[in-house]
Each structure stands twice: as structure tokens, then as C-alpha cells.
Design a protein around this motif. Structure first.
Motif, PDB file in Angstrom:
ATOM      1  N   GLY A  98       0.793  -1.227   0.000  1.00  0.00           N
ATOM      2  CA  GLY A  98       0.000   0.000   0.000  1.00  0.00           C
ATOM      3  C   GLY A  98       0.822   1.272   0.000  1.00  0.00           C
ATOM      4  O   GLY A  98       0.265   2.365  -0.110  1.00  0.00           O
ATOM      5  N   PHE A  99       2.160   1.136   0.091  1.00  0.00           N
ATOM      6  CA  PHE A  99       3.012   2.335   0.147  1.00  0.00           C
ATOM      7  C   PHE A  99       3.212   2.904  -1.246  1.00  0.00           C
ATOM      8  O   PHE A  99       3.448   2.176  -2.208  1.00  0.00           O
ATOM      9  CB  PHE A  99       4.365   1.994   0.762  1.00  0.00           C
ATOM     10  CG  PHE A  99       5.335   3.146   0.787  1.00  0.00           C
ATOM     11  CD1 PHE A  99       5.201   4.174   1.709  1.00  0.00           C
ATOM     12  CD2 PHE A  99       6.388   3.211  -0.119  1.00  0.00           C
ATOM     13  CE1 PHE A  99       6.100   5.231   1.734  1.00  0.00           C
ATOM     14  CE2 PHE A  99       7.285   4.268  -0.105  1.00  0.00           C
ATOM     15  CZ  PHE A  99       7.136   5.279   0.830  1.00  0.00           C
ATOM     16  N   ASN A 100       3.118   4.217  -1.349  1.00  0.00           N
ATOM     17  CA  ASN A 100       3.318   4.934  -2.601  1.00  0.00           C
ATOM     18  C   ASN A 100       4.494   5.882  -2.406  1.00  0.00           C
ATOM     19  O   ASN A 100       4.543   6.597  -1.398  1.00  0.00           O
ATOM     20  CB  ASN A 100       2.040   5.709  -2.949  1.00  0.00           C
ATOM     21  CG  ASN A 100       2.132   6.469  -4.254  1.00  0.00           C
ATOM     22  OD1 ASN A 100       2.902   7.409  -4.379  1.00  0.00           O
ATOM     23  ND2 ASN A 100       1.324   6.083  -5.218  1.00  0.00           N
ATOM     24  N   ILE A 101       5.447   5.899  -3.336  1.00  0.00           N
ATOM     25  CA  ILE A 101       6.646   6.731  -3.127  1.00  0.00           C
ATOM     26  C   ILE A 101       6.310   8.217  -3.069  1.00  0.00           C
ATOM     27  O   ILE A 101       7.116   9.018  -2.605  1.00  0.00           O
ATOM     28  CB  ILE A 101       7.727   6.477  -4.202  1.00  0.00           C
ATOM     29  CG1 ILE A 101       7.253   6.907  -5.593  1.00  0.00           C
ATOM     30  CG2 ILE A 101       8.183   5.026  -4.185  1.00  0.00           C
ATOM     31  CD1 ILE A 101       8.373   6.926  -6.643  1.00  0.00           C
ATOM     32  N   PHE A 102       5.113   8.588  -3.534  1.00  0.00           N
ATOM     33  CA  PHE A 102       4.678   9.989  -3.465  1.00  0.00           C
ATOM     34  C   PHE A 102       3.863  10.255  -2.206  1.00  0.00           C
ATOM     35  O   PHE A 102       3.244  11.310  -2.067  1.00  0.00           O
ATOM     36  CB  PHE A 102       3.865  10.349  -4.711  1.00  0.00           C
ATOM     37  CG  PHE A 102       4.627  10.190  -5.996  1.00  0.00           C
ATOM     38  CD1 PHE A 102       5.722  10.989  -6.268  1.00  0.00           C
ATOM     39  CD2 PHE A 102       4.276   9.217  -6.922  1.00  0.00           C
ATOM     40  CE1 PHE A 102       6.446  10.843  -7.441  1.00  0.00           C
ATOM     41  CE2 PHE A 102       4.981   9.063  -8.099  1.00  0.00           C
ATOM     42  CZ  PHE A 102       6.073   9.876  -8.355  1.00  0.00           C
ATOM     43  N   TYR A 103       3.852   9.292  -1.280  1.00  0.00           N
ATOM     44  CA  TYR A 103       3.169   9.443   0.005  1.00  0.00           C
ATOM     45  C   TYR A 103       1.687   9.761  -0.176  1.00  0.00           C
ATOM     46  O   TYR A 103       1.107  10.478   0.634  1.00  0.00           O
ATOM     47  CB  TYR A 103       3.871  10.500   0.867  1.00  0.00           C
ATOM     48  CG  TYR A 103       5.311  10.150   1.136  1.00  0.00           C
ATOM     49  CD1 TYR A 103       5.658   9.191   2.086  1.00  0.00           C
ATOM     50  CD2 TYR A 103       6.338  10.726   0.396  1.00  0.00           C
ATOM     51  CE1 TYR A 103       6.973   8.840   2.307  1.00  0.00           C
ATOM     52  CE2 TYR A 103       7.667  10.374   0.610  1.00  0.00           C
ATOM     53  CZ  TYR A 103       7.968   9.432   1.573  1.00  0.00           C
ATOM     54  OH  TYR A 103       9.280   9.071   1.785  1.00  0.00           O
ATOM     55  N   ASN A 104       1.102   9.215  -1.251  1.00  0.00           N
ATOM     56  CA  ASN A 104      -0.327   9.416  -1.505  1.00  0.00           C
ATOM     57  C   ASN A 104      -0.709  10.895  -1.480  1.00  0.00           C
ATOM     58  O   ASN A 104      -1.805  11.263  -1.039  1.00  0.00           O
ATOM     59  CB  ASN A 104      -1.165   8.623  -0.508  1.00  0.00           C
ATOM     60  CG  ASN A 104      -0.947   7.125  -0.664  1.00  0.00           C
ATOM     61  OD1 ASN A 104      -0.973   6.606  -1.778  1.00  0.00           O
ATOM     62  ND2 ASN A 104      -0.702   6.440   0.437  1.00  0.00           N
ATOM     63  N   ALA A 105       0.206  11.725  -1.961  1.00  0.00           N
ATOM     64  CA  ALA A 105      -0.070  13.161  -2.034  1.00  0.00           C
ATOM     65  C   ALA A 105      -1.193  13.409  -3.031  1.00  0.00           C
ATOM     66  O   ALA A 105      -1.466  12.574  -3.892  1.00  0.00           O
ATOM     67  CB  ALA A 105       1.185  13.906  -2.486  1.00  0.00           C
TER      68      ALA A 105
END
Length: 201
Positions: A98-105
Motif C-alpha cells: 500500500g506504500f506509494n513513493i509519493f506518500y499518496n499526495a
């Protein structure tokens, strides 16, 4: 000429800005993004006056997810092979599906691109990116330089085409922008005073 009040504000922005990795769902207005880029291109004079930058504003969450999905396994492999102090937490996050390198911005990714034929392209664009992040903070907008996203340049051309990265440019600074969600993470403490050598002493 700058007033005392303006100079105090500049130092405050420089001192207080930090990387933001948790954002609200509030959209960043296009006018604010234009103002942030306008501040970026006021960075210190570029070598030979080339101004080697151009910008891509990505407001497509699905495309940002594609970039993240491409970069994560590469990062896991490289960090696992190379190791490094302080990388354990980031590696664990990367392994979380569930981790996104864009921090789910919110879907606001600005790519600062540098012309490959300009000798100082990387430095000029890095200075531009710093101006952009400071300007954003002055507007109440957080930012984070997602260096990992530059790995997308190793991708077959389809993803770079979707990101509108020309063949003669490189991604220097992938920056996300958004309104910070409280609480803000503390800014890493800087060593004070820094090492300074004077010549002559």
C-alpha cells in the motif's frame, strides 16, 4: 529594495520549511503552481544564461501510481544490495504493497527537467527546485523532493512519453506539492554552528 520585514520573512521561510510526507485532500490551485514555478526560474543566474529547465505538471493520480509501481521494486533491489545506515525503515515501507513513493499526495507532481546538452543543467535545475519549495512554503503549501521517482528514466519509453519527458531532457527534481496534514513531522535538527573555516584566519 527589500524591507526589514521582508528579509525577516525570508529567513523564517528558510528556517521553517521541511519535507512534507502527509497531505490533506485539498487541491493545489493551478495559479499557485504557476507562482511556484515563476519563483523557481528566479534562481541564481544559470551558467551561460542557458536557463536549461522546463516543467511538467502531473495531475493524474493513476499515472503517479504507475511511476511508484515501477520504481518500488528497483529501490527494494538496490537498497537491499547496497544497504546503508537509516535505510531499514524506508526499505520496510517499500515492501508494503500500500506504500506509494509519493506518500499518496494529492495528484500534483511537478517534474523539473534539465536539458541534457547544458553543462550545468543539474545544478541550475536543483537551484530552481529549491526556490520552488521555499515559495510553496511561503504560500502554505508543503513539498517533498521524491528523488526515487527519477528512476523512471530507466523505463522503456512509454512511461516517459506519458510523463511528457522529451528525449533531450532528464528528470532532475520530481517534486510533490500539497497542503500539509497535521501534525507536521519535526524538522531534522541541524548541527549548530556548522564548521566554518576563514581565510585568512
Amino acid at each position: 529594495m527589500m524591507t526589514d520585514a521582508e528579509s525577516i520573512e525570508i529567513f523564517s521561510v528558510i528556517r521553517e520549511r521541511r519535507s512534507v510526507r502527509n497531505y490533506t485532500d485539498r487541491d493545489v490551485p493551478d495559479a499557485a503552481l504557476r507562482a511556484i514555478i515563476a519563483a523557481g526560474i528566479q534562481a541564481p543566474p544559470t551558467a551561460l544564461g542557458l536557463q536549461p529547465w522546463r516543467f511538467v505538471i502531473v495531475k493524474d493520480r493513476a499515472l503517479m501510481q504507475r511511476v511508484s509501481d515501477y520504481c518500488k521494486p528497483i529501490l527494494i533491489e538496490r537498497i537491499g544490495a547496497e544497504g546503508g545506515t537509516g535505510m531499514e525503515e524506508f526499505l520496510a515501507a517499500l515492501k508494503n504493497p500500500g506504500f506509494n513513493i509519493f506518500y499518496n499526495a494529492p495528484p500534483v507532481l511537478v517534474l523539473v527537467l534539465g536539458a541534457q546538452n547544458a553543462i550545468s543543467s543539474f545544478l541550475d535545475c536543483a537551484l530552481c527546485a529549491e526556490n520552488m519549495m521555499l515559495a510553496a512554503w511561503a504560500l502554505g503549501i508543503g513539498s517533498c523532493w521524491i528523488g526515487s521517482a527519477a528512476l523512471v528514466q530507466e523505463n522503456p519509453p512509454d512511461l516517459l512519453t506519458a510523463l511528457k519527458v522529451p528525449d533531450d531532457h532528464q528528470i532532475v527534481a520530481p517534486l510533490v506539492f500539497g497542503y500539509p496534514a497535521p501534525p507536521l513531522s519535526p524538522k531534522p535538527v541541524r548541527r549548530e554552528p556548522p564548521r566554518i573555516d576563514w581565510v585568512p584566519p
